[in-house]
Design a protein around this motif. Structure first.
Motif, PDB file in Angstrom:
ATOM      1  N   GLU A  80       0.808  -1.221   0.000  1.00 15.98           N
ATOM      2  CA  GLU A  80       0.000   0.000   0.000  1.00 15.98           C
ATOM      3  C   GLU A  80       0.836   1.263   0.000  1.00 15.98           C
ATOM      4  O   GLU A  80       0.288   2.365  -0.058  1.00 15.98           O
ATOM      5  CB  GLU A  80      -0.930  -0.013   1.212  1.00 15.98           C
ATOM      6  CG  GLU A  80      -1.928  -1.170   1.198  1.00 15.98           C
ATOM      7  CD  GLU A  80      -2.820  -1.182   2.421  1.00 15.98           C
ATOM      8  OE1 GLU A  80      -2.582  -0.363   3.341  1.00 15.98           O
ATOM      9  OE2 GLU A  80      -3.750  -2.015   2.460  1.00 15.98           O
ATOM     10  N   HIS A  81       2.155   1.141   0.083  1.00 22.48           N
ATOM     11  CA  HIS A  81       3.019   2.316   0.095  1.00 22.48           C
ATOM     12  C   HIS A  81       4.081   2.185  -0.992  1.00 22.48           C
ATOM     13  O   HIS A  81       4.422   1.080  -1.414  1.00 22.48           O
ATOM     14  CB  HIS A  81       3.700   2.480   1.460  1.00 22.48           C
ATOM     15  CG  HIS A  81       4.430   1.247   1.919  1.00 22.48           C
ATOM     16  ND1 HIS A  81       3.883   0.335   2.795  1.00 22.48           N
ATOM     17  CD2 HIS A  81       5.645   0.758   1.594  1.00 22.48           C
ATOM     18  CE1 HIS A  81       4.731  -0.645   3.006  1.00 22.48           C
ATOM     19  NE2 HIS A  81       5.809  -0.428   2.292  1.00 22.48           N
ATOM     20  N   ARG A 100       3.880   7.497   1.170  1.00 26.31           N
ATOM     21  CA  ARG A 100       2.435   7.342   1.067  1.00 26.31           C
ATOM     22  C   ARG A 100       2.021   7.475  -0.404  1.00 26.31           C
ATOM     23  O   ARG A 100       2.787   7.979  -1.237  1.00 26.31           O
ATOM     24  CB  ARG A 100       1.734   8.380   1.938  1.00 26.31           C
ATOM     25  CG  ARG A 100       2.149   8.305   3.404  1.00 26.31           C
ATOM     26  CD  ARG A 100       1.156   8.962   4.326  1.00 26.31           C
ATOM     27  NE  ARG A 100       1.648   8.943   5.710  1.00 26.31           N
ATOM     28  CZ  ARG A 100       1.599   7.899   6.519  1.00 26.31           C
ATOM     29  NH1 ARG A 100       1.066   6.764   6.085  1.00 26.31           N
ATOM     30  NH2 ARG A 100       2.070   7.968   7.754  1.00 26.31           N
ATOM     31  N   PHE A 106       7.419   8.853   4.764  1.00 21.61           N
ATOM     32  CA  PHE A 106       6.960   8.745   6.150  1.00 21.61           C
ATOM     33  C   PHE A 106       7.816   7.847   7.030  1.00 21.61           C
ATOM     34  O   PHE A 106       7.630   7.838   8.252  1.00 21.61           O
ATOM     35  CB  PHE A 106       5.503   8.293   6.219  1.00 21.61           C
ATOM     36  CG  PHE A 106       5.233   6.860   5.843  1.00 21.61           C
ATOM     37  CD1 PHE A 106       5.199   5.848   6.796  1.00 21.61           C
ATOM     38  CD2 PHE A 106       4.983   6.513   4.527  1.00 21.61           C
ATOM     39  CE1 PHE A 106       4.932   4.537   6.449  1.00 21.61           C
ATOM     40  CE2 PHE A 106       4.701   5.201   4.168  1.00 21.61           C
ATOM     41  CZ  PHE A 106       4.681   4.209   5.135  1.00 21.61           C
TER      42      PHE A 106
END
Length: 217
Positions: A80-81, A100, A106
Motif C-alpha cells: 500500500e506504500h 504514502r 513517512f
C-alpha cells in the motif's frame, strides 16, 4: 563491481530465500546502478508474491518446524506504500524509504539480511538474499526501534528449522544502522526523501516470473 550490471529503468525481481526455498518475490524498477549499490523503486499498489502454506497460513501462524518442512505456494501480495530501496553490495542490510500514495515520505526501514547477490538469466534479472527477521524502523525524526526481536529469539532456539544462525552478526548489522541514524548520516540524512519516480516508467509486471535457482556469492 558486481558480476551482473543492472540498467536504469529495467525491471528486476527481489527474491528472499529461506535456505533454498523462495519466501518472497517482488518486482522493482532500477533507478540507479553503481559499482557498490543499486537503488530500486516500486510504487504503491505494486503486486509481489509471498510463499505461504497450502492452506493459506503464513509464517506467523505456522509452527517453524512445520513451516520449514513444507512445500509452500505463491500467494499474491499488494503493498500500500511506495518503496525506494537502497541495496549496498556486501552489506548485511538494505534500507527502504516508505512513501504514502500521495508521494509523502513517512519512514525508513532497515531490513537486516544476507548480502544481496545480483543475477541475470536470459531476459530476467534480480537480487537474491535471505531475510534475517530482525529489522530497524527509523522515523523521520530519526528515533528508532527494533522490529521482530521476539520472533528472532524464539526461532533461534530451533536451529534445525531456522535459516538464521548468527545472532551476533544480525544485531551488529542493526547497530551499524542505528549509529548512522543517530548521527543523521547517509542514508538517514534526508537523501531521497523528496524522491519522485520518472512519470514515463510503465507499470511494473504483476505476473509471477519463472523460477530460477538461487544465486550465491
Amino acid at each position: 563491481m558486481p558480476s551482473v550490471e543492472f540498467v536504469p529503468g529495467e525491471t528486476i525481481r527481489l527474491r528472499h530465500f529461506q535456505r533454498d526455498r523462495p519466501a518472497l518475490i517482488f518486482p522493482y524498477r532500477v533507478v540507479e546502478a553503481h559499482d557498490d549499490a543499486v537503488l530500486l523503486w516500486a510504487p504503491a499498489g505494486t503486486r509481489g508474491w509471498l510463499f505461504n502454506m497450502p492452506d493459506g497460513r503464513g509464517l506467523a501462524q505456522t509452527p517453524l518446524p512445520e513451516w520449514s518442512a513444507a512445500t509452500r505456494v505463491p500467494v499474491s501480495h499488494t503493498v500500500e506504500h511506495g518503496t525506494l530501496s537502497w541495496v549496498p553490495y556486501g552489506r548485511d542490510y538494505s534500507v527502504r524509504w516508505f512513501f504514502r500514495p500521495d508521494g509523502r515520505f513517512f519512514r525508513w526501514y532497515g531490513n537486516l539480511e544476507a548480502p544481496s547477490v545480483p543475477w541475470r538469466t536470459g531476459a530476467t534479472a534480480g537480487l537474491d538474499t535471505s531475510d534475517w527477521d530482525l529489522d530497524v524502523v527509523v522515523e523521520p525524526d530519526r528515533t528508532w526501534r527494533w522490529k521482530d526481536e521476539e520472533e528472532l529469539t524464539t526461532r533461534l532456539a530451533m536451529p534445525e528449522s531456522y535459516w538464521v544462525h548468527d545472532e551476533e552478526r544480525v544485531r551488529r548489522a542493526g547497530k551499524d544502522l542505528i549509529a548512522l541514524a543517530e548521527a543523521g548520516a547517509f542514508p538517514f540524512d534526508g537523501t531521497w526523501c523528496d524522491f519522485r519516480p520518472d512519470p514515463s516508467w510503465p507499470p511494473l509486471p504483476e505476473d509471477l516470473p519463472e523460477h530460477h535457482p538461487r544465486s550465491r556469492p
